[in-house]
Design a protein around this motif. Structure first.
Motif, mmCIF file in Angstrom:
data_model
loop_
_atom_site.group_PDB
_atom_site.id
_atom_site.type_symbol
_atom_site.label_atom_id
_atom_site.label_comp_id
_atom_site.label_asym_id
_atom_site.label_seq_id
_atom_site.Cartn_x
_atom_site.Cartn_y
_atom_site.Cartn_z
ATOM 1 N N ALA A 1 0.831 -1.212 0.000
ATOM 2 C CA ALA A 1 0.000 0.000 0.000
ATOM 3 C C ALA A 1 0.863 1.259 0.000
ATOM 4 O O ALA A 1 0.526 2.260 -0.641
ATOM 5 N N GLY B 1 1.663 2.037 -3.315
ATOM 6 C CA GLY B 1 0.530 2.160 -4.222
ATOM 7 C C GLY B 1 0.440 1.012 -5.203
ATOM 8 O O GLY B 1 -0.066 1.163 -6.308
ATOM 9 N N ARG B 2 0.915 -0.180 -4.795
ATOM 10 C CA ARG B 2 0.988 -1.336 -5.699
ATOM 11 C C ARG B 2 -0.047 -2.381 -5.343
ATOM 12 O O ARG B 2 -0.157 -2.792 -4.178
ATOM 13 N N CYS C 1 -5.292 -1.778 -5.325
ATOM 14 C CA CYS C 1 -4.846 -0.696 -4.449
ATOM 15 C C CYS C 1 -5.613 0.571 -4.826
ATOM 16 O O CYS C 1 -5.592 1.002 -5.978
ATOM 17 N N GLY D 1 -6.673 4.769 -4.014
ATOM 18 C CA GLY D 1 -5.884 5.973 -3.845
ATOM 19 C C GLY D 1 -5.744 6.388 -2.387
ATOM 20 O O GLY D 1 -6.207 5.702 -1.477
ATOM 21 N N PHE D 2 -5.124 7.525 -2.189
ATOM 22 C CA PHE D 2 -4.917 8.065 -0.842
ATOM 23 C C PHE D 2 -6.153 8.839 -0.405
ATOM 24 O O PHE D 2 -6.784 9.529 -1.203
ATOM 25 N N GLN E 1 -13.126 5.484 -1.477
ATOM 26 C CA GLN E 1 -12.031 4.813 -2.181
ATOM 27 C C GLN E 1 -12.230 3.297 -2.187
ATOM 28 O O GLN E 1 -11.994 2.631 -3.205
ATOM 29 N N LYS F 1 -3.638 3.395 -0.539
ATOM 30 C CA LYS F 1 -2.310 3.972 -0.744
ATOM 31 C C LYS F 1 -1.830 4.724 0.496
ATOM 32 O O LYS F 1 -2.554 5.534 1.064
ATOM 33 N N ASN F 2 -0.588 4.411 0.907
ATOM 34 C CA ASN F 2 0.053 5.054 2.058
ATOM 35 C C ASN F 2 -0.668 4.810 3.373
ATOM 36 O O ASN F 2 -0.442 5.527 4.349
#
Length: 213
Positions: free
Chosen positions: A104, A107-108, A127, A129-130, A141, A155-156
């Motif tokens: 994460a 972003g993969r 995955c 998005g943020f 999301q 992500k992140n």
């Protein structure tokens, strides 16, 4: 109110640290009662080893507290967004399990490198998005990117899993971390081959409709 569901959720919460999916007070599980439509969720910032059934908070789908003396999880709005948009979902889990969250952070998605991924997820683990914590943005999301998978990376951030029950969502969270760890190990050795899409479909069909009792 919903005492049996609270007790079940309390027991399931204990599985998260046991399987190494959370640390300290991070992460949460919620469950929707199909009969009433009410949602039971972990209170914010309570240690797992101190969590009791009566600590759980009951909210409606608009986020109004129906019962509970503690504040609900800071992820409540996102859980409720998912429930409102996914009538098939009655359980949601959020974790920061380390191997899955490593993907994460980059972003993969996690490709179908293993039969276990095909079995449980029916395709790659996507995955999203943020999104910031505290509102509906994370839930949005999840709904937009999870597709037919029971799991999605953020992500992140971490992992969200869903299921027809809270137990099914916990299983998906356990399996997400398990396959993420194996894939990470494999990537240290080289580049694995992805399983062809048609074989993924056959594996998922067998696991869903034939495997087990």
């Amino acid at each position: 109110m919903l005492e049996q569901l609270k007790a079940q959720l309390c027991a399931l919460h204990q599985a998260l640290p046991r399987y190494g999916l959370v640390t300290w007070t991070s992460g949460n599980i919620s469950a929707r009662d199909p009969a009433s439509g009410l949602v039971v969720i972990k209170p914010s910032g309570v240690l797992y080893e101190e969590l009791q059934p009566d600590d759980h908070v009951v909210v409606d789908l608009q986020g109004r507290v129906v019962e509970g003396r503690l504040k609900p999880s800071s992820d409540t709005a996102s859980h409720l967004y998912i429930y409102r948009h996914r009538p098939d979902v009655n359980g949601i889990v959020h974790t920061h399990s380390p191997y899955a969250t490593a993907f994460a952070a980059l972003g993969r998605p996690i490709p179908v490198y293993l039969t276990a991924i095909a079995d449980e997820f029916g395709g790659p683990i996507p995955c999203a998005g943020f999104a910031l914590i505290g509102g509906e943005e994370i839930g949005r999301q999840v709904v937009e990117h999870i597709g037919r998978s029971p799991a999605v990376l953020l992500k992140n951030h971490g992992v969200f899993t869903v299921g027809p029950t809270a137990q099914a969502a916990v299983k998906a969270a356990v399996m997400t971390e398990d396959v993420a760890r194996t894939v990470w190990y494999a990537l240290q050795l080289g580049t694995p081959d992805e399983i062809p899409t048609e074989l993924v479909a056959r594996l998922h069909e067998r696991y869903t409709n034939v495997y087990g009792q």
